[in-house]
Design a protein around this motif. Structure first.
Motif, PDB file in Angstrom:
ATOM      1  N   ARG A  30     -69.536  27.259  15.448  1.00  0.00           N
ATOM      2  CA  ARG A  30     -68.259  27.255  14.338  1.00  0.00           C
ATOM      3  C   ARG A  30     -66.579  27.067  13.442  1.00  0.00           C
ATOM      4  O   ARG A  30     -66.181  27.613  12.906  1.00  0.00           O
ATOM      5  CB  ARG A  30     -68.908  28.456  13.250  1.00  0.00           C
ATOM      6  N   LEU A  31     -66.499  26.662  15.169  1.00  0.00           N
ATOM      7  CA  LEU A  31     -64.955  25.913  14.828  1.00  0.00           C
ATOM      8  C   LEU A  31     -65.264  25.197  14.453  1.00  0.00           C
ATOM      9  O   LEU A  31     -65.756  23.695  14.519  1.00  0.00           O
ATOM     10  CB  LEU A  31     -64.938  25.729  16.839  1.00  0.00           C
ATOM     11  N   PRO A  32     -63.874  25.070  14.162  1.00  0.00           N
ATOM     12  CA  PRO A  32     -63.576  23.281  12.827  1.00  0.00           C
ATOM     13  C   PRO A  32     -62.647  22.651  14.041  1.00  0.00           C
ATOM     14  O   PRO A  32     -62.286  22.756  15.297  1.00  0.00           O
ATOM     15  CB  PRO A  32     -61.924  24.128  12.585  1.00  0.00           C
ATOM     16  N   ALA A  33     -63.652  21.007  13.662  1.00  0.00           N
ATOM     17  CA  ALA A  33     -63.290  20.597  14.738  1.00  0.00           C
ATOM     18  C   ALA A  33     -61.112  20.152  14.882  1.00  0.00           C
ATOM     19  O   ALA A  33     -61.696  19.329  16.353  1.00  0.00           O
ATOM     20  CB  ALA A  33     -63.602  18.735  13.756  1.00  0.00           C
ATOM     21  N   ARG A  34     -60.652  20.392  14.059  1.00  0.00           N
ATOM     22  CA  ARG A  34     -58.942  19.771  14.191  1.00  0.00           C
ATOM     23  C   ARG A  34     -58.962  21.097  15.262  1.00  0.00           C
ATOM     24  O   ARG A  34     -57.317  20.634  15.773  1.00  0.00           O
ATOM     25  CB  ARG A  34     -58.780  20.019  13.360  1.00  0.00           C
ATOM     26  N   ARG A  35     -59.854  21.956  15.354  1.00  0.00           N
ATOM     27  CA  ARG A  35     -58.961  22.977  16.969  1.00  0.00           C
ATOM     28  C   ARG A  35     -59.126  22.656  17.846  1.00  0.00           C
ATOM     29  O   ARG A  35     -58.608  23.530  18.729  1.00  0.00           O
ATOM     30  CB  ARG A  35     -59.132  24.425  16.938  1.00  0.00           C
ATOM     31  N   LEU A  36     -60.856  20.770  18.182  1.00  0.00           N
ATOM     32  CA  LEU A  36     -60.629  21.153  19.110  1.00  0.00           C
ATOM     33  C   LEU A  36     -59.710  19.570  19.999  1.00  0.00           C
ATOM     34  O   LEU A  36     -60.034  18.959  19.075  1.00  0.00           O
ATOM     35  CB  LEU A  36     -62.689  20.581  19.420  1.00  0.00           C
ATOM     36  N   GLU A  37     -60.317  20.010  21.352  1.00  0.00           N
ATOM     37  CA  GLU A  37     -59.084  18.127  21.587  1.00  0.00           C
ATOM     38  C   GLU A  37     -59.777  17.931  22.795  1.00  0.00           C
ATOM     39  O   GLU A  37     -59.571  18.884  23.655  1.00  0.00           O
ATOM     40  CB  GLU A  37     -57.914  18.518  21.860  1.00  0.00           C
ATOM     41  N   ILE A  38     -59.469  17.165  23.110  1.00  0.00           N
ATOM     42  CA  ILE A  38     -60.671  16.268  23.934  1.00  0.00           C
ATOM     43  C   ILE A  38     -59.787  15.444  24.947  1.00  0.00           C
ATOM     44  O   ILE A  38     -58.926  15.003  24.145  1.00  0.00           O
ATOM     45  CB  ILE A  38     -62.286  15.476  23.492  1.00  0.00           C
ATOM     46  N   GLU A  39     -59.835  15.998  26.130  1.00  0.00           N
ATOM     47  CA  GLU A  39     -58.474  14.976  27.086  1.00  0.00           C
ATOM     48  C   GLU A  39     -59.521  14.053  28.091  1.00  0.00           C
ATOM     49  O   GLU A  39     -60.538  14.306  28.904  1.00  0.00           O
ATOM     50  CB  GLU A  39     -58.295  16.483  28.094  1.00  0.00           C
ATOM     51  N   VAL A  40     -59.178  12.737  27.864  1.00  0.00           N
ATOM     52  CA  VAL A  40     -59.476  12.097  28.756  1.00  0.00           C
ATOM     53  C   VAL A  40     -58.995  11.622  29.585  1.00  0.00           C
ATOM     54  O   VAL A  40     -57.216  11.068  29.435  1.00  0.00           O
ATOM     55  CB  VAL A  40     -60.342  10.946  28.815  1.00  0.00           C
ATOM     56  N   THR A  41     -58.675  10.707  31.406  1.00  0.00           N
ATOM     57  CA  THR A  41     -58.189  10.188  31.990  1.00  0.00           C
ATOM     58  C   THR A  41     -57.977   8.514  31.832  1.00  0.00           C
ATOM     59  O   THR A  41     -59.645   8.259  31.188  1.00  0.00           O
ATOM     60  CB  THR A  41     -58.570  10.468  33.355  1.00  0.00           C
ATOM     61  N   GLU A  42     -57.219   7.789  31.947  1.00  0.00           N
ATOM     62  CA  GLU A  42     -57.296   6.342  32.138  1.00  0.00           C
ATOM     63  C   GLU A  42     -58.317   5.619  32.676  1.00  0.00           C
ATOM     64  O   GLU A  42     -58.160   4.511  32.510  1.00  0.00           O
ATOM     65  CB  GLU A  42     -55.462   5.646  32.050  1.00  0.00           C
ATOM     66  N   SER A  43     -58.488   6.369  33.405  1.00  0.00           N
ATOM     67  CA  SER A  43     -60.061   5.465  34.495  1.00  0.00           C
ATOM     68  C   SER A  43     -61.310   5.165  33.116  1.00  0.00           C
ATOM     69  O   SER A  43     -61.854   3.827  34.093  1.00  0.00           O
ATOM     70  CB  SER A  43     -60.432   6.665  35.372  1.00  0.00           C
ATOM     71  N   ASN A  71     -59.309  15.740  17.998  1.00  0.00           N
ATOM     72  CA  ASN A  71     -57.591  15.481  18.319  1.00  0.00           C
ATOM     73  C   ASN A  71     -58.086  14.545  19.550  1.00  0.00           C
ATOM     74  O   ASN A  71     -59.171  15.046  20.343  1.00  0.00           O
ATOM     75  CB  ASN A  71     -57.181  16.905  18.924  1.00  0.00           C
ATOM     76  N   LEU A  72     -57.479  13.521  20.291  1.00  0.00           N
ATOM     77  CA  LEU A  72     -57.722  13.118  21.726  1.00  0.00           C
ATOM     78  C   LEU A  72     -56.296  12.900  21.781  1.00  0.00           C
ATOM     79  O   LEU A  72     -55.634  12.752  21.820  1.00  0.00           O
ATOM     80  CB  LEU A  72     -58.327  12.144  21.263  1.00  0.00           C
ATOM     81  N   SER A  73     -56.146  13.467  23.768  1.00  0.00           N
ATOM     82  CA  SER A  73     -56.037  14.031  24.786  1.00  0.00           C
ATOM     83  C   SER A  73     -55.438  12.281  25.881  1.00  0.00           C
ATOM     84  O   SER A  73     -57.174  12.649  26.379  1.00  0.00           O
ATOM     85  CB  SER A  73     -55.112  15.254  24.845  1.00  0.00           C
ATOM     86  N   LEU A  74     -54.550  11.768  26.024  1.00  0.00           N
ATOM     87  CA  LEU A  74     -54.778  10.611  27.301  1.00  0.00           C
ATOM     88  C   LEU A  74     -53.963  11.516  28.015  1.00  0.00           C
ATOM     89  O   LEU A  74     -52.839  11.894  27.980  1.00  0.00           O
ATOM     90  CB  LEU A  74     -54.312   9.501  27.035  1.00  0.00           C
ATOM     91  N   ASP A  75     -54.636  11.797  29.328  1.00  0.00           N
ATOM     92  CA  ASP A  75     -54.225  12.652  30.781  1.00  0.00           C
ATOM     93  C   ASP A  75     -53.471  11.493  31.472  1.00  0.00           C
ATOM     94  O   ASP A  75     -54.445  10.718  31.752  1.00  0.00           O
ATOM     95  CB  ASP A  75     -55.374  13.372  30.727  1.00  0.00           C
ATOM     96  N   ASP A  76     -52.172  12.202  32.117  1.00  0.00           N
ATOM     97  CA  ASP A  76     -51.952  11.728  33.575  1.00  0.00           C
ATOM     98  C   ASP A  76     -51.645  10.529  33.120  1.00  0.00           C
ATOM     99  O   ASP A  76     -51.863   9.978  34.117  1.00  0.00           O
ATOM    100  CB  ASP A  76     -53.296  11.290  34.328  1.00  0.00           C
ATOM    101  N   PHE A  77     -51.083  10.141  32.170  1.00  0.00           N
ATOM    102  CA  PHE A  77     -51.032   9.066  31.772  1.00  0.00           C
ATOM    103  C   PHE A  77     -50.272   8.045  33.228  1.00  0.00           C
ATOM    104  O   PHE A  77     -49.041   8.599  33.471  1.00  0.00           O
ATOM    105  CB  PHE A  77     -50.559   8.657  30.312  1.00  0.00           C
ATOM    106  N   GLY A  78     -50.349   6.794  33.726  1.00  0.00           N
ATOM    107  CA  GLY A  78     -49.470   6.334  34.488  1.00  0.00           C
ATOM    108  C   GLY A  78     -49.644   6.820  35.777  1.00  0.00           C
ATOM    109  O   GLY A  78     -48.954   5.919  36.536  1.00  0.00           O
ATOM    110  N   THR A  79     -50.080   7.446  35.974  1.00  0.00           N
ATOM    111  CA  THR A  79     -50.771   8.126  37.745  1.00  0.00           C
ATOM    112  C   THR A  79     -51.300   6.688  38.523  1.00  0.00           C
ATOM    113  O   THR A  79     -50.792   5.744  39.317  1.00  0.00           O
ATOM    114  CB  THR A  79     -51.222   9.321  37.650  1.00  0.00           C
ATOM    115  N   GLY A  80     -51.932   6.344  37.515  1.00  0.00           N
ATOM    116  CA  GLY A  80     -53.322   5.272  38.482  1.00  0.00           C
ATOM    117  C   GLY A  80     -53.876   4.020  37.759  1.00  0.00           C
ATOM    118  O   GLY A  80     -54.592   3.234  38.157  1.00  0.00           O
ATOM    119  N   TYR A  81     -54.055   4.009  36.348  1.00  0.00           N
ATOM    120  CA  TYR A  81     -54.449   3.274  35.888  1.00  0.00           C
ATOM    121  C   TYR A  81     -53.485   3.080  34.454  1.00  0.00           C
ATOM    122  O   TYR A  81     -52.837   3.400  33.954  1.00  0.00           O
ATOM    123  CB  TYR A  81     -55.576   3.330  35.169  1.00  0.00           C
ATOM    124  N   SER A  82     -53.886   1.775  34.046  1.00  0.00           N
ATOM    125  CA  SER A  82     -53.229   1.283  32.417  1.00  0.00           C
ATOM    126  C   SER A  82     -53.699   0.545  31.968  1.00  0.00           C
ATOM    127  O   SER A  82     -54.982  -0.183  31.474  1.00  0.00           O
ATOM    128  CB  SER A  82     -51.754   0.071  33.096  1.00  0.00           C
TER     129      SER A  82
END
Length: 796
Positions: A641-654, A676-687
């Motif tokens: 029963r967690l509202p979608a706005r309270r969840l953030e999924i982190e992905v890497t540039e890979s 929410n969507l988060s881009l992790d480790d930006f610029g460290t390995g992939y563009s």
């Protein structure tokens, strides 16, 4: 009764029968416009109706002239002609169809002529027909039937007028045939009358629907024209169009200004010549112009095509979109399009792309660049039946330099190492930095084993020479591992893994050694196998736990949420680093069930926190390619029963390196759920700059290495963070700086404009109980202070 309205004009999409007949006006709509359409359709054929009826009168007179009194026949004919002529010219004088709206009273102006004509023709049926027997009756009835059919067609725009005429003449004919003793003809007359009335209603509704569609289309065209004029006057873009010969026509002032000439100077010139500039004469076009020329030649539409343009000896970039102008007959009339100058955006994107593809400390290619180069080398080796090579280099004793002299000295030492490696490279090699103290070299042609051995030896000898850094004489070494493709791996990943195994052997030998991959290098693989067996049972044995590290606001220091971090403790192996077991889980295809457990557990735990707190969960590329992943996320939210706005999924540039897997489409679906969507480790390995425009990330996370570099005033790190923050702001995204450990780093993060901060300075990863305790004794407004007091001390 509510009527459906057209979105553009306010006209109804469905016409009630009482409105169609003109006997009622439901409230809420101006039905007068519908009547204007009806009268326009009636009087459009007014002359033809008058002319056709006059011919019928002449035929009727000719058929009956010898059978009835001539004076009475003439009076009847004159009455009909006078009626038709009078009402025709009266209608032209009144011109009701030119008004904007009409009332129901105006119906009489078309209804009265129909009643008059119907009565006069009824006289002919009753008196002229029976006077000459069956033949004359059939003749008169045929004429009336023609007029009834004509009324059903030409008067159908106003069905009431048409029905009135048909009903009067039809009933009269039915009575006349009945009185004549022809009962079958009477039935035929009444049946035809009903059929014509039904046809009249159908034709009338079709006519009105067509008129409404035309009105809507005209209003849409007016709106489009208005928007185009407003766009041309106020927008930053400009319009352009060509004729069939691809010559510019109707040059707008804004377009001329973009070219740096007057409209008269470029009117009638070839559009491609204008874009090509000096290359027009030489014919040496850039690839983008070749593509543009091909599109124009084939008359294909194109969108957001970026082409280089030379204007007044200055390089510019234009973004062009256009479609061919094709008329209703399929005839081509040229192109019409829009363009804009995107020079600033292009240069900024190129600069950021370069920074994202090259290591900021050493200026060497980063992992992405090396991966691409190795992939190309493998393609070339397959094509020419040759061999390519990949060398991995790890610095010996570098950690001791960092620990004793500090990271600044270590960074400068890495830059010196990069310079030495660069100095021994030829056109056959590409050297880059993988990260930390690891470097790699892509060898395009590795067919000569002696050459590979000599290169490895030269690298070790060159890097082993002493370094002078900040008045310190430093001695380090290098270990090298080599893999040859396609013998040691037919893919980039396999070749890199083989080189990594060879490197481990060199390190095991004490460093300063060069080893090539051999199939017997399985010690490390065996260790991984044992760990994989334990990992497969870890979920069932409840060996996993989650820790939560706070993410705080850079402005207020208050907690915004937590990142869920997976931990594994095995009774035999002990505490296993995520850096070891997460890649192993991905390789063993265990990341799916483990990731599902993490997501469901994190969502349930987050429901114990205040409603403003978010929880961030890391998701790998393998999870995104799972067809059931999206359903699993929805299930986890529903179950907790967690509202979608309270969840953030982190992905890497890979994830963007796996084109064709559908990961980007899954991200779009995740965003559509409100997550929410988060881009992790930006610029460290992939563009992934190109994907930032397509995927609406809510947050970009700046890697810890850039944070540390910025705190030390490293120009490259400062430039990257500023660029990322500016880019995120322009795209409506927030930024989170990772790995903040000191007060100086926090101050620099805030100065550079990052939105959020995460790191040991505010809190180490903590157990669920400790995370929940943050909210039990403090108000939400005091959360940031509480976090630092209760967790910051423990981090230190």
């Amino acid at each position: 009764m509510e009527e459906k309205l057209s979105s553009s004009s306010g006209l109804p999409q469905e016409i009630p029968l009482r409105v169609l007949l003109g006997i009622g006006d439901p409230e809420g709509i101006d039905w007068g416009r519908i009547r204007v359409f009806q009268y326009e359709g009636v009087y459009e054929h007014g002359f033809f109706r008058m002319f056709g009826a006059s011919i019928c009168v002449l035929i009727a007179v000719q058929s009956s002239v010898s059978l009835v009194n001539g004076w009475l026949l003439g009076a009847w004919a004159l009455a009909l002609w006078a009626s038709y002529i009078f009402f025709y010219f009266k209608a032209r004088k009144d011109a009701l169809w030119e008004r904007k709206t009409l009332s129901r009273k105006d119906n009489f102006q078309v209804l009265v002529p129909s009643i008059s004509a119907g009565l006069l023709w009824s006289v002919a049926i009753l008196f002229l027909g029976p006077s000459g027997g069956l033949i004359t009756m059939v003749s008169i009835w045929s004429l009336v039937l023609c007029l009834m059919v004509g009324a059903a067609i030409l008067l159908s725009a106003v069905p009431l007028a048409s029905i009135t005429f048909i009903a009067i003449t039809g009933l009269t004919a039915t009575y006349a045939w009945y009185a004549f003793g022809e009962y079958k003809m009477a039935w035929a007359a009444i049946s035809l009358a009903f059929l014509l009335i039904a046809s009249c209603l159908t034709n009338g509704r079709s006519f009105i629907n067509r008129k409404i569609a035309e009105a809507n289309l005209n209003e849409k065209k007016e709106v489009v024209s208005l928007l185009l004029r407003e766009f041309e006057d106020t927008g930053a873009d400009w319009l352009w169009q060509t004729d069939t010969s691809r010559l510019l026509t109707h040059v707008s002032p804004r377009f001329a200004h973009a070219v740096g000439k007057t409209p008269e100077e470029i009117e009638g010139k070839p559009f491609l010549q204008l874009v090509a500039g000096q290359s027009w004469d030489s014919g040496d076009f850039p690839p983008a112009l070749h593509k543009l020329a091909e599109k124009l030649k084939r008359r294909d539409s194109f969108s957001n095509m970026v082409v280089p343009v030379l204007i007044n000896d200055q390089n510019h970039w234009w973004e062009l979109s256009a479609s061919p102008k094709i008329d209703d007959n399929g005839i081509f009339h040229g192109f019409r399009g829009v363009g804009s100058d995107v020079t600033i955006q292009r240069e900024s994107a190129d600069k950021i792309s370069h920074m994202a593809r090259f290591d900021t400390l050493t200026s060497l290619p980063n992992r992405l660049h090396l991966t691409e180069a190795l992939g190309q080398a493998q393609l070339d080796s397959d094509k020419w039946n040759s061999r390519c090579g990949f060398m991995m280099i790890d610095l010996d004793r570098f950690k001791a330099v960092n620990d004793t002299l500090g990271h600044p000295v270590g960074d400068r030492l890495l830059a010196r190492v990069a310079d030495r490696l660069r100095s021994i490279m030829t056109d056959n090699e590409l050297c880059g930095r993988l990260g930390g103290d690891e470097f790699a070299i892509v060898i395009k042609d590795a067919s000569n084993p002696q050459y590979m051995e000599a290169l490895g030896k030269k690298i070790i000898e060159t890097l082993a020479r002493p370094y002078e850094v900040d008045q310190h004489t430093l001695y380090i070494g290098a270990s090298v591992g080599t893999a040859i493709g396609p013998r040691d791996g037919r893919t980039v990943e396999m070749l890199m893994r083989s080189a990594d195994l060879a490197l481990y052997r060199s390190k095991d030998q004490g460093g300063g050694a060069h080893n090539q991959y051999e199939p017997k290098l399985h010690v490390h693989a065996e260790e991984r196998r044992v760990m994989e067996i334990a990992l497969r049972k870890a979920l069932d044995k409840n060996e996993f736990t989650l820790n939560y590290q706070p993410v705080v606001s850079a402005d207020t220091g208050s907690v915004l949420g937590f990142e869920a971090l997976l931990r594994w403790t095995n009774p035999q192996i002990g505490v296993v680093s995520p850096a070891k077991f997460v890649p192993l889980a991905e390789d063993a295809r265990l990341i799916g069930p483990i990731g599902e457990w993490v997501l469901r557990t994190a969502c349930k735990e987050a429901m114990k926190w205040p409603s403003t707190m978010k929880v961030a969960v890391n998701v790998s590329a393998d999870q995104l390619t799972d067809p059931d992943f999206l359903d699993m996320v929805i299930s986890a939210l529903q179950e907790s029963r967690l509202p979608a706005r309270r969840l953030e999924i982190e992905v890497t540039e890979s994830i963007f390196m796996r084109e064709g897997t559908g990961a980007a489409q899954v991200l779009d679906q995740i965003i559509a759920l409100g997550i929410n969507l988060s881009l992790d480790d930006f610029g460290t390995g992939y563009s992934s700059l190109g994907y930032l425009r397509r995927t609406r990330f809510s947050t970009i996370k700046v890697d810890r290495s850039f944070v540390q570099g910025a705190a030390k005033n490293a120009p490259e790190s400062l430039a990257i963070i500023r660029a990322v923050v500016a880019m995120a702001d322009s795209l409506g995204m927030s930024t989170t700086a990772e790995g903040a450990e000191t007060e100086d780093e926090v101050k620099m993060i805030r100065k550079l404009g990052c939105s959020n901060i995460q790191g040991y300075y505010f809190g180490r990863p903590m157990s669920p109980e400790n995370a929940l305790a943050l909210f039990q004794n403090h108000d939400a407004s005091q959360t940031g202070t509480a976090t630092k007091e209760r967790v910051g001390g423990r981090a230190a």
